[in-house]
Design a protein around this motif. Structure first.
Motif, PDB file in Angstrom:
ATOM      1  N   ASP A 279       5.145  -9.524 -14.329  1.00 52.44           N
ATOM      2  CA  ASP A 279       5.976  -8.701 -13.429  1.00 52.44           C
ATOM      3  C   ASP A 279       5.127  -7.775 -12.579  1.00 52.44           C
ATOM      4  OD1 ASP A 279       8.392  -9.737 -14.574  1.00 52.44           O
ATOM      5  OD2 ASP A 279       8.020  -8.442 -16.309  1.00 52.44           O
ATOM      6  N   VAL A 280       5.694  -7.386 -11.422  1.00 51.81           N
ATOM      7  CA  VAL A 280       5.019  -6.421 -10.549  1.00 51.81           C
ATOM      8  C   VAL A 280       5.302  -5.019 -11.069  1.00 51.81           C
ATOM      9  CG1 VAL A 280       4.902  -5.484  -8.213  1.00 51.81           C
ATOM     10  CG2 VAL A 280       5.164  -7.935  -8.535  1.00 51.81           C
ATOM     11  N   LEU A 281       4.232  -4.291 -11.408  1.00 47.15           N
ATOM     12  CA  LEU A 281       4.369  -2.897 -11.857  1.00 47.15           C
ATOM     13  C   LEU A 281       4.736  -2.023 -10.668  1.00 47.15           C
ATOM     14  CD1 LEU A 281       4.019  -1.010 -14.336  1.00 47.15           C
ATOM     15  CD2 LEU A 281       1.635  -0.723 -13.650  1.00 47.15           C
ATOM     16  N   TYR A 282       3.966  -2.169  -9.571  1.00 45.12           N
ATOM     17  CA  TYR A 282       4.301  -1.540  -8.287  1.00 45.12           C
ATOM     18  C   TYR A 282       3.474  -2.172  -7.179  1.00 45.12           C
ATOM     19  CZ  TYR A 282       0.244   1.500  -9.396  1.00 45.12           C
ATOM     20  OH  TYR A 282      -0.995   1.975  -9.736  1.00 45.12           O
ATOM     21  N   GLU A 283       3.858  -1.881  -5.933  1.00 39.69           N
ATOM     22  CA  GLU A 283       3.153  -2.408  -4.768  1.00 39.69           C
ATOM     23  C   GLU A 283       2.456  -1.259  -4.037  1.00 39.69           C
ATOM     24  OE1 GLU A 283       6.071  -4.483  -2.452  1.00 39.69           O
ATOM     25  OE2 GLU A 283       6.011  -6.255  -3.729  1.00 39.69           O
ATOM     26  N   VAL A 284       1.265  -1.525  -3.525  1.00 40.66           N
ATOM     27  CA  VAL A 284       0.501  -0.517  -2.779  1.00 40.66           C
ATOM     28  C   VAL A 284       0.344  -1.001  -1.341  1.00 40.66           C
ATOM     29  CG1 VAL A 284      -1.604   0.877  -2.735  1.00 40.66           C
ATOM     30  CG2 VAL A 284      -0.837  -0.135  -4.897  1.00 40.66           C
TER      31      VAL A 284
ATOM     32  N   ALA B 225       1.138   4.831 -13.431  1.00 39.48           N
ATOM     33  CA  ALA B 225       2.399   5.302 -12.839  1.00 39.48           C
ATOM     34  C   ALA B 225       2.497   5.036 -11.346  1.00 39.48           C
ATOM     35  CB  ALA B 225       2.562   6.798 -13.104  1.00 39.48           C
ATOM     36  N   LYS B 226       1.432   5.375 -10.594  1.00 33.12           N
ATOM     37  CA  LYS B 226       1.490   5.250  -9.132  1.00 33.12           C
ATOM     38  C   LYS B 226       0.079   5.161  -8.557  1.00 33.12           C
ATOM     39  CE  LYS B 226       1.415  10.191  -8.280  1.00 33.12           C
ATOM     40  NZ  LYS B 226       1.901  11.320  -7.515  1.00 33.12           N
ATOM     41  N   PRO B 227      -0.052   4.648  -7.324  1.00 31.02           N
ATOM     42  CA  PRO B 227      -1.389   4.563  -6.708  1.00 31.02           C
ATOM     43  C   PRO B 227      -1.782   5.900  -6.075  1.00 31.02           C
ATOM     44  CG  PRO B 227       0.251   3.595  -5.250  1.00 31.02           C
ATOM     45  CD  PRO B 227       0.986   4.046  -6.467  1.00 31.02           C
ATOM     46  N   ILE B 228      -3.074   6.197  -6.082  1.00 33.85           N
ATOM     47  CA  ILE B 228      -3.580   7.403  -5.412  1.00 33.85           C
ATOM     48  C   ILE B 228      -4.592   6.946  -4.369  1.00 33.85           C
ATOM     49  CG2 ILE B 228      -4.825   9.583  -5.702  1.00 33.85           C
ATOM     50  CD1 ILE B 228      -3.799   9.471  -8.708  1.00 33.85           C
ATOM     51  N   HIS B 229      -4.290   7.160  -3.078  1.00 33.06           N
ATOM     52  CA  HIS B 229      -5.208   6.793  -1.990  1.00 33.06           C
ATOM     53  C   HIS B 229      -6.312   7.849  -1.916  1.00 33.06           C
ATOM     54  CE1 HIS B 229      -2.805   3.546  -0.026  1.00 33.06           C
ATOM     55  NE2 HIS B 229      -1.846   4.136  -0.700  1.00 33.06           N
ATOM     56  N   LYS B 230      -7.565   7.435  -2.086  1.00 35.56           N
ATOM     57  CA  LYS B 230      -8.673   8.408  -2.109  1.00 35.56           C
ATOM     58  C   LYS B 230      -9.301   8.590  -0.721  1.00 35.56           C
ATOM     59  CE  LYS B 230      -9.899   8.770  -6.869  1.00 35.56           C
ATOM     60  NZ  LYS B 230     -10.990   8.813  -7.852  1.00 35.56           N
ATOM     61  N   TRP B 231      -9.768   7.491  -0.127  1.00 35.00           N
ATOM     62  CA  TRP B 231     -10.295   7.571   1.245  1.00 35.00           C
ATOM     63  C   TRP B 231     -10.148   6.213   1.921  1.00 35.00           C
ATOM     64  CZ3 TRP B 231     -13.910   3.888   1.717  1.00 35.00           C
ATOM     65  CH2 TRP B 231     -14.792   3.637   0.673  1.00 35.00           C
ATOM     66  N   GLU B 232     -10.292   6.265   3.243  1.00 36.00           N
ATOM     67  CA  GLU B 232     -10.151   5.046   4.040  1.00 36.00           C
ATOM     68  C   GLU B 232     -11.073   5.138   5.252  1.00 36.00           C
ATOM     69  OE1 GLU B 232      -6.745   3.544   6.917  1.00 36.00           O
ATOM     70  OE2 GLU B 232      -5.958   3.890   4.897  1.00 36.00           O
ATOM     71  N   ILE B 233     -11.742   4.034   5.581  1.00 35.19           N
ATOM     72  CA  ILE B 233     -12.596   3.992   6.778  1.00 35.19           C
ATOM     73  C   ILE B 233     -11.869   3.168   7.830  1.00 35.19           C
ATOM     74  CG2 ILE B 233     -14.839   3.319   7.746  1.00 35.19           C
ATOM     75  CD1 ILE B 233     -15.964   3.435   4.865  1.00 35.19           C
ATOM     76  N   ARG B 234     -11.477   3.822   8.916  1.00 33.97           N
ATOM     77  CA  ARG B 234     -10.821   3.125  10.030  1.00 33.97           C
ATOM     78  C   ARG B 234     -11.875   2.332  10.800  1.00 33.97           C
ATOM     79  NH1 ARG B 234      -5.332   2.897   9.958  1.00 33.97           N
ATOM     80  NH2 ARG B 234      -4.589   4.637   8.731  1.00 33.97           N
ATOM     81  N   ASN B 235     -11.485   1.204  11.319  1.00 33.56           N
ATOM     82  CA  ASN B 235     -12.430   0.347  12.048  1.00 33.56           C
ATOM     83  C   ASN B 235     -12.440   0.714  13.532  1.00 33.56           C
ATOM     84  OD1 ASN B 235     -14.174  -1.704  12.719  1.00 33.56           O
ATOM     85  ND2 ASN B 235     -12.656  -3.316  12.571  1.00 33.56           N
TER      86      ASN B 235
END
Length: 715
Positions: A179-184, A224-234
């Motif tokens: 089963d899917v726990l959650y989607e990110v 429980a849930k995803p935590i977005h830490k950082w992201e590099i935009r292109n």
């Protein structure tokens, strides 16, 4: 501290897929490691470097194309068992090359992605995910969209099995059992997953992802849930991410992030005190980077980044200096080594030239024989046709294992070819007779010697749909050509999105009739890009889209016997109505079509177009002034007499002209969209206003937003 890496090419095998090269663990710290990789010929090659030469440890016999290669073993021990996925089979080899496993999974599709963790094996085909433990089936999941990669959080650190699927619909699906726990939600279609630092970071839950549109990020996958830490935009429009690894190449005790992209770019990111990534090094290779690893291959004590490329080259970017400081005796030894190497290479080259002559003579004799059978040489093409959100254009990337001679582009729908900075090919256009043979575009790209990768940019017109074809001819004898086809869909500039603004004024199109869920889903697939070919599980499906050119939106909700489409742009609804009516008539399906038109939506769409139109008009005006201002500058000798606005135009002249050149027919496109909006508004009222179009164009030539809105209201 600057990072200087020197390139060394080690070996070439056959064409390789994504993530099919690994370094076996070293026997001691900073000792040389063996490289193992699999190719499209089904051959697994393991080699090490000795005195600057690649020495084979083992090489398997050819077989089915190898799609993935992973290392495994008992948890908390060196991971030195080699697992390869070919077709629907998993094979296991020891580091010496002895096969110890042959596991037929009985999957109906070929395996596309694989991850090994102890006795757990995680596999995915296009839409199916399977989890095996000791080769026994444990869990199964059918994804709503294509699975690009699979990984599992470290079981030895978390004492739980948490697989994560990277799916084409811009979602990471975190699973628990079947089963899917959650989607990110992630900012682009994810193509590569990796554990941060190779172990999941400090928590064991940190997951690196790379997307097909070049973005990178870290997500902490908690229970429980995803935590977005950082992201590099292109922001620099670099290629899509194909592979990620973690290795301390800088030598500061902190593992760096190594990234390989499909435009041949290799990047190294270090982490600052705030744990934010900083680009430290980049180098471009001539073809896409399919695998990347950090380690030591060329010489003891010298760390390096090892990459494999699409055509099968294994290349090292090493910290070993090219020119070493040495005494006279050492210099003499190095010179002698170099002389020996040159003479060995010369003799190898002579042997190869002799073999080529022999084979050519054989071929000539065979081709003139009465029993001659013509054989067409086969070659692999790696192609990608994707919509770029930033400039609402399609990017077509063609990569061949050998040098490209020329590429012919043909289209039966009107499209514009845009300039690409990376493209060095010479393009020539042929005149087309669109009325008699449906040819709207015929263009030939003649490539320079040794070009194996070609990137093109194409902009389509919504409402015009058909096929774009690429005829690829490489520099091989006898001359042969492969054709690739790409569908230009009716709503080609729409891109899937996770959510939309429900407060916008919308127009609604409703279809009802005796059709199945699969049939109505196939119509959505026909009209819109980025929709999975198979209908999702369940009785209904809702998709959200955004127009990359105008930022208008579309909501599609389908189920058996009903299809509802909502958009804030009347033209989108009009295109859907026309196309779906035509398709239903072709298939002899009786459709009941009803629509609700919201007058406010027209004004709303005009307001969305306004900033884009204003910018393009101003850009065109500035570009028209450049030549006259330059003449004045030459005549007067300086620009002091000009007002600041004109001085600014002269200073930015090159940039303005470059931008204008990059966007051919942009203004005409916007004019066309406003004209379509005007015609579509009245078409739904049953009024033909085509005679008023010249008046509309006059208003656009002396553009004023209020005057345009007033014209739409008064007509």
């Amino acid at each position: 501290m600057d990072l200087n890496l020197n390139r060394a090419d080690y070996l070439q095998v056959g064409v390789t897929s994504q993530k099919t090269m690994k370094l076996l663990p070293a026997s001691r710290h900073r000792a040389t490691q063996k490289v193992v990789l699999g190719d499209h010929d089904g051959v697994v090659t393991c080699f090490g470097m000795k005195k600057g030469e690649a020495v084979a440890v083992f090489k398997t016999l050819p077989g089915q194309k190898i799609a993935r290669l992973e290392l495994g073993g008992v948890l908390n021990t060196p991971q030195e068992k080699i697992f390869v996925a070919a077709g629907s089979e998993i094979r296991g080899f020891t580091k010496r090359g002895k096969q110890f496993l042959s596991f037929e999974t009985n999957l109906t599709e070929s395996i596309k992605a694989m991850y090994v963790s102890g006795s757990d094996l995680f596999l995915s085909a296009s839409y199916i995910y399977n989890h095996y433990c000791d080769c026994k089936d444990q869990h199964y999941y059918l994804s709503g969209d294509r699975i690009n990669d699979v990984i599992c959080l470290p079981v030895e650190r978390l004492s739980r099995v948490t697989p994560v699927l990277a799916c084409q619909d811009r979602v990471l699906r975190v699973l628990q059992g079947s089963d899917v726990l959650y989607e990110v939600e992630v900012p682009g279609p994810p193509t590569a997953l990796a554990l941060h630092g190779g172990i999941g970071g400090d928590s064991g839950e940190d997951l690196l992802f790379g997307t097909s549109d070049g973005k990178l990020g870290i997500i902490q996958v908690t229970t429980a849930k995803p935590i977005h830490k950082w992201e590099i935009r292109n922001e620099n429009k670099r290629g899509g991410v194909l592979c990620i690894d973690s290795f301390d190449i800088v030598g500061d005790g902190v593992k760096d992030l190594l990234v390989g992209r499909d435009d041949g770019l290799v990047e190294v990111y270090s982490f600052d005190h705030a744990n934010e990534p900083v680009l430290r090094f980049d180098q471009t290779l001539s073809e896409s980077v399919t695998s990347i690893q950090g380690g030591c291959v060329g010489k003891d004590g010298y760390d390096e980044i090892v990459v494999s490329t699409y055509s099968g080259w294994v290349t090292g970017l090493t910290t070993e200096p090219v020119h070493k400081e040495s005494g006279p005796g050492e210099e003499l030894r190095i010179n002698q080594e170099m002389q020996n190497k040159i003479s060995t290479l010369r003799s190898e080259l002579e042997q190869l030239q002799y073999k080529v002559l022999q084979e050519r003579e054989k071929y000539q004799q065979a081709s003139q024989s009465s029993k001659a059978v013509s054989t067409v040489p086969s070659f692999s093409i790696n192609d990608k046709f994707t919509l770029n959100k930033d400039d609402a254009s399609y990017s077509l990337i063609l990569e061949v294992q050998t040098a490209i001679d020329n590429v012919l582009i043909q289209s039966d729908v009107p499209v514009d070819l845009l300039d690409v900075d990376k493209n060095s090919a010479v393009v020539s256009f042929s005149s087309c007779d669109s009325e008699s043979n449906d040819n709207f575009l015929l263009a030939t790209y003649r490539c320079q010697a040794n070009t194996t990768r070609l990137e093109l940019k194409i902009r389509s017109i919504e409402g015009q749909y058909g096929t774009l074809q690429a005829y690829v001819t490489p520099r091989i004898q006898p001359k042969t050509c492969q054709v690739r086809q790409y569908l230009i869909k009716p709503l080609s500039l729409h891109q899937r999105t996770h959510c939309i603004d429900h407060d916008r004024p919308v127009n609604t199109l409703t279809l009802t009739g005796q059709f199945s869920f699969a049939e109505v889903h196939s119509w959505v697939v026909f009209c819109l890009p980025e929709v999975p070919e198979k209908p999702p599980a369940g009785e209904s499906a809702t998709f959200y889209f955004q127009n990359t050119f105008l930022d208008t939106q579309l909501e599609s909700h389908c189920r058996k016997g009903e299809g509802v489409f909502k958009s804030d742009n009347i033209s989108t609804i009009s295109i859907l109505k026309d196309v779906l009516s035509k398709e239903a008539t072709k298939r002899k399906i009786n459709l009941n079509i009803s629509y609700e038109i919201n007058e406010v939506s027209v004004k709303h769409t005009l307001k969305l177009i306004h900033p884009k139109l204003e910018y393009q008009l101003l850009l065109a005006k500035k570009v028209q002034l450049i030549d006259a201002l330059k003449e004045l500058q030459i005549h007067e000798g300086n620009t002091n007499f000009l007002i600041p606005e004109y001085r600014c135009i002269l200073e930015e002249a090159d940039h303005l002209q470059e931008e204008y050149k990059k966007q051919p027919a942009h203004l005409e496109r916007l004019y066309g969209m406003i004209t379509d909006l005007f015609i579509d508004k009245f078409k739904f009222k049953g009024t033909n206003v085509k005679t008023k179009v010249p008046l509309l164009l006059e208003i656009l030539d002396s553009y004023d937003q209020n005057a345009l809105i007033a014209f739409f209201d008064a007509a």
